[in-house]
Design an enzyme around this catalytic site. Sequence first.
Site, PDB file in Angstrom:
ATOM      1  N   GLY A  60       0.782  -1.222   0.000  1.00  0.00           N
ATOM      2  CA  GLY A  60       0.000   0.000   0.000  1.00  0.00           C
ATOM      3  C   GLY A  60       0.813   1.270   0.000  1.00  0.00           C
ATOM      4  O   GLY A  60       0.264   2.368   0.022  1.00  0.00           O
ATOM      5  N   ALA A  90       3.784  -8.099  -7.808  1.00  0.00           N
ATOM      6  CA  ALA A  90       2.807  -7.065  -7.497  1.00  0.00           C
ATOM      7  C   ALA A  90       1.395  -7.552  -7.791  1.00  0.00           C
ATOM      8  O   ALA A  90       1.160  -8.242  -8.790  1.00  0.00           O
ATOM      9  CB  ALA A  90       3.111  -5.813  -8.311  1.00  0.00           C
ATOM     10  N   THR A 130      -1.601  -5.137  -6.860  1.00  0.00           N
ATOM     11  CA  THR A 130      -2.177  -3.855  -7.276  1.00  0.00           C
ATOM     12  C   THR A 130      -1.145  -2.727  -7.243  1.00  0.00           C
ATOM     13  O   THR A 130      -1.477  -1.586  -7.534  1.00  0.00           O
ATOM     14  CB  THR A 130      -3.354  -3.482  -6.357  1.00  0.00           C
ATOM     15  OG1 THR A 130      -2.899  -3.423  -4.996  1.00  0.00           O
ATOM     16  CG2 THR A 130      -4.477  -4.504  -6.459  1.00  0.00           C
ATOM     17  N   ASP A 133      -8.625  -7.303  -2.490  1.00  0.00           N
ATOM     18  CA  ASP A 133      -7.525  -7.365  -1.528  1.00  0.00           C
ATOM     19  C   ASP A 133      -8.092  -7.203  -0.119  1.00  0.00           C
ATOM     20  O   ASP A 133      -7.801  -6.236   0.569  1.00  0.00           O
ATOM     21  CB  ASP A 133      -6.504  -6.267  -1.830  1.00  0.00           C
ATOM     22  CG  ASP A 133      -5.153  -6.519  -1.158  1.00  0.00           C
ATOM     23  OD1 ASP A 133      -4.958  -7.635  -0.639  1.00  0.00           O
ATOM     24  OD2 ASP A 133      -4.309  -5.611  -1.147  1.00  0.00           O
TER      25      ASP A 133
END
Length: 501
Positions: free
Chosen positions: A172, A200, A202, A260
């Site tokens: 994040g 990865a 997102t 997620d």
Amino acid sequence: MLKLKRIGLDTHRQNVAFIARTCRPYRPEDFQALKKIEIHHTGDSMLATLIISDDGSIVADDELGLSGPAFDRLGAGEGTSVTIAPAAPPKSMEAVRAKMRGHTLSDGEIDVVIRDISGLRYSEMEIAAFLIASASYTTSREMLALTQSMARVGNRLDWSSDVIVDKHCIGGIPGNRTSMVVVPIVAAHGLMIPKTSSRAITSPAGTADTMEVLARVDLSIAEMTEVVRTHKGCLVWGGHVNLSPADDILISVERPLRIDTREQMVASILSKKLAAGSTHLLIDIPVGPTAKVRDAGEAMRVRKLFEYVGDRIGIDLRIVVTDAREPVGRGIGPVLEARDVMAVLNGHEDAPTDLREKSLQLAGRLLDFDPALRGGTGYDRARDLLDSGRALATMEAIIDAQGRRTPPPLGTLTRDILAPVSGTISGIDCYRLGRIARLAGAPMDKGAGIDLLRKNGDRVEKGEPLYRIHACVKSDFSFAHGLADEDNGYRLDVGAGAPPC
């Protein structure tokens, strides 16, 4: 019987089979309504999605074609005789349908679902149904069962040591490549840290994507084991060593759907660590207004989920909450992030101080797991290993052992995003910068991403660059700077009495 033929198509994890519409041993119309068939060969069987071909150059009327990955999984040579039959739907789909109706699944139901997913018995649509149903509501007990089931399927590593350390960031926050600094520090100290990382989901880059700039990450179990036993650490892609393979399949569907959830995230991370043989684990939860976790209350909820599962699977788990008000380091994207990592390890004067300091803090916490080290001295030990060059030497040894690579060039399509007014930077939107970097092509194009030229607290004048976009493909370049033009992700405090920009 049909003769097996390899079809030069990469269908990734999906098994795809081809038969001719004029097939002699079977009538294709009998299979036309089916999504899957079962292929039988000398006692073994495999499920595959069936495609009927009208092109004789693809398959003849007495052949069964298999896409490259499916052919390799079946393990039979070209020309081998096989039979096919309609594939019955996985019985575990009844559990998925129950979950879609809001039911809580038992441990056994979850275990069968995960085994069928890892056995490639589910289509992507069926996997998506399970993920979306689980995203709606998952109990703590289901989360624990999901973790244990995913860890049981696939390889399990045993390092025959009481202390096997690891760390993981829940993500994040762009540019947060602390693992690539922490691993060589901890390994140089002598603790074993077999770091397996995901690509990865997102974000513009995962640790595996960035390490791949410098070295191979698709090591086999034997290769990974040799690297760790020789150098005490590694940085490899977990998907290739078949640790919690169901998790990799789930991630491949989560990525395009941008699913997620907290429960699935915890199960994903801890199933990988359990399968990798970790005994002591540090979880980094970055908290910031535009990060995955936005405030202290949410961080506490995530922490309790990790502790609930960690306690029950026998991992000594510690949580650290870190600052995520801006990206870590200056690079966002694999090549740029690898540049920052090596600058820190080499002790360059212009190395990002935030990446260095955060890495030292995390490495110090991991070194405190060492029973031979006096309590509270982990940070000082980590700093000594970094400043002395021992961590760099260990990293270079790990890179050579995994297979050194020449880093690809940065994307040559560039554009500087300029400050619209003069002022002091008071906020950076991590989420938006991550989106811009992904639109630029990261992580698929290793040289794509964002080079940050200014950080929070910096003073900029109107027209001065805030960051530089790098892209490799014109369409990606256009999408990225188009999004940046709409909102560059920077907040500028223009002075007393004036609204921020």
